[in-house]
Enzyme design. Structure first.
Site, PDB file in Angstrom:
ATOM      1  N   GLY A 129      -5.549 -46.843  29.990  1.00 20.21           N
ATOM      2  CA  GLY A 129      -6.524 -46.071  29.235  1.00 20.21           C
ATOM      3  C   GLY A 129      -7.880 -46.747  29.222  1.00 20.21           C
ATOM      4  N   GLN A 156     -16.188 -48.770  26.466  1.00 21.79           N
ATOM      5  CA  GLN A 156     -15.844 -49.896  27.359  1.00 21.79           C
ATOM      6  C   GLN A 156     -16.669 -49.906  28.640  1.00 21.79           C
ATOM      7  OE1 GLN A 156     -11.395 -49.049  27.024  1.00 21.79           O
ATOM      8  NE2 GLN A 156     -11.397 -51.254  27.290  1.00 21.79           N
ATOM      9  N   CYS A 205      -5.684 -55.019  26.743  1.00 22.25           N
ATOM     10  CA  CYS A 205      -6.913 -54.212  26.776  1.00 22.25           C
ATOM     11  C   CYS A 205      -7.775 -54.704  27.934  1.00 22.25           C
ATOM     12  CB  CYS A 205      -7.662 -54.367  25.447  1.00 22.25           C
ATOM     13  SG  CYS A 205      -9.247 -53.505  25.399  1.00 22.25           S
ATOM     14  N   LEU A 206      -8.345 -53.759  28.674  1.00 24.98           N
ATOM     15  CA  LEU A 206      -9.178 -54.131  29.815  1.00 24.98           C
ATOM     16  C   LEU A 206     -10.406 -54.929  29.387  1.00 24.98           C
ATOM     17  CD1 LEU A 206      -8.961 -50.773  31.798  1.00 24.98           C
ATOM     18  CD2 LEU A 206      -7.905 -52.952  32.438  1.00 24.98           C
ATOM     19  N   HIS A 212      -4.643 -46.561  20.826  1.00 22.22           N
ATOM     20  CA  HIS A 212      -5.513 -47.663  21.263  1.00 22.22           C
ATOM     21  C   HIS A 212      -6.920 -47.148  21.568  1.00 22.22           C
ATOM     22  CE1 HIS A 212      -6.199 -51.598  23.413  1.00 22.22           C
ATOM     23  NE2 HIS A 212      -7.107 -50.851  24.013  1.00 22.22           N
ATOM     24  N   GLU A 213      -7.004 -46.028  22.279  1.00 22.06           N
ATOM     25  CA  GLU A 213      -8.322 -45.513  22.672  1.00 22.06           C
ATOM     26  C   GLU A 213      -9.089 -44.928  21.483  1.00 22.06           C
ATOM     27  OE1 GLU A 213      -9.109 -46.698  25.416  1.00 22.06           O
ATOM     28  OE2 GLU A 213      -7.053 -47.037  26.077  1.00 22.06           O
ATOM     29  N   HIS A 215     -10.662 -47.727  19.791  1.00 28.22           N
ATOM     30  CA  HIS A 215     -11.901 -48.145  20.470  1.00 28.22           C
ATOM     31  C   HIS A 215     -13.096 -47.333  19.977  1.00 28.22           C
ATOM     32  CE1 HIS A 215     -11.330 -51.191  23.532  1.00 28.22           C
ATOM     33  NE2 HIS A 215     -10.264 -50.592  24.027  1.00 28.22           N
TER      34      HIS A 215
HETATM   35 NI    NI Z   1      -8.776 -51.333  25.194  1.00 23.08          NI
END
Ligand code: NI
Length: 164
Positions: A46, A51, A88-89, A131-132, A135
């Site tokens: 995701g 991000q 997480c990226l 999670h998103e 964010h």
């Molecule tokens: Ni993330």
């Protein structure tokens, strides 16, 4: 399409709240396409627009069955609780254990502006949805954790290793 730079921890933009999309126009289409390409390149589950430095409520989720575009996603209700590994990226090499809902009811808009709903979804999609949306409100991987995790703990579960 373009692969965008993923903002990493330490950049304060990650803590900011994203604004709802009011008009789904050409700029949003381009953002969606670029985010999909960026997520694929990163092999993540995701990605939220913040991000890639854009404070709009736009998200891509790919639980392994292909990318799903979500505009203005919202959690309507949740049920149950499950402890999950999460990455997480924007936090390379950080893994945590979090409590996430077992089932999630949510809604969002697609690129045509139609409302799409998710009724009691589970698994990686539900986790990524939470999670998103976190964010979009500036809530990040190290927030509200049970504990930090060692990747060796879940080496035999590669699906869980895909970051968001
Ligand atoms: Ni993330």
């Amino acid at each position: 399409m373009a692969i965008l730079n993923i903002v990493k921890t330490g950049d304060d933009i990650l803590k900011k709240k994203s604004r709802p999309v009011e008009k789904i126009d050409e700029r949003i289409f381009t953002l969606l396409e670029d985010m999909k390409e960026t997520l694929k390149e990163a092999n993540g589950a995701g990605l939220a627009a913040v991000q890639v430095g854009i404070l709009k409520r736009v998200v891509i989720i790919d639980d392994g069955s292909g990318p799903v575009e979500l505009i203005n996603p919202e959690i309507i209700k949740t049920e149950g609780e499950v402890e999950v590994y999460e990455g997480c990226l924007s936090f390379p090499d950080v893994w945590v254990v979090k409590k996430r809902p077992l089932k999630v009811w949510g809604k969002a808009l697609d690129r045509e502006g139609n409302e799409i709903t998710f009724d009691g979804v589970e698994g990686l999609f539900a986790q990524a949805f939470c999670h998103e949306t976190d964010h979009l409100d500036g809530t990040l991987l190290p927030d509200n954790i049970v504990r930090y995790a060692d990747p060796e703990e879940f080496e035999d579960s590669p699906r869980r290793k895909r970051r968001k």
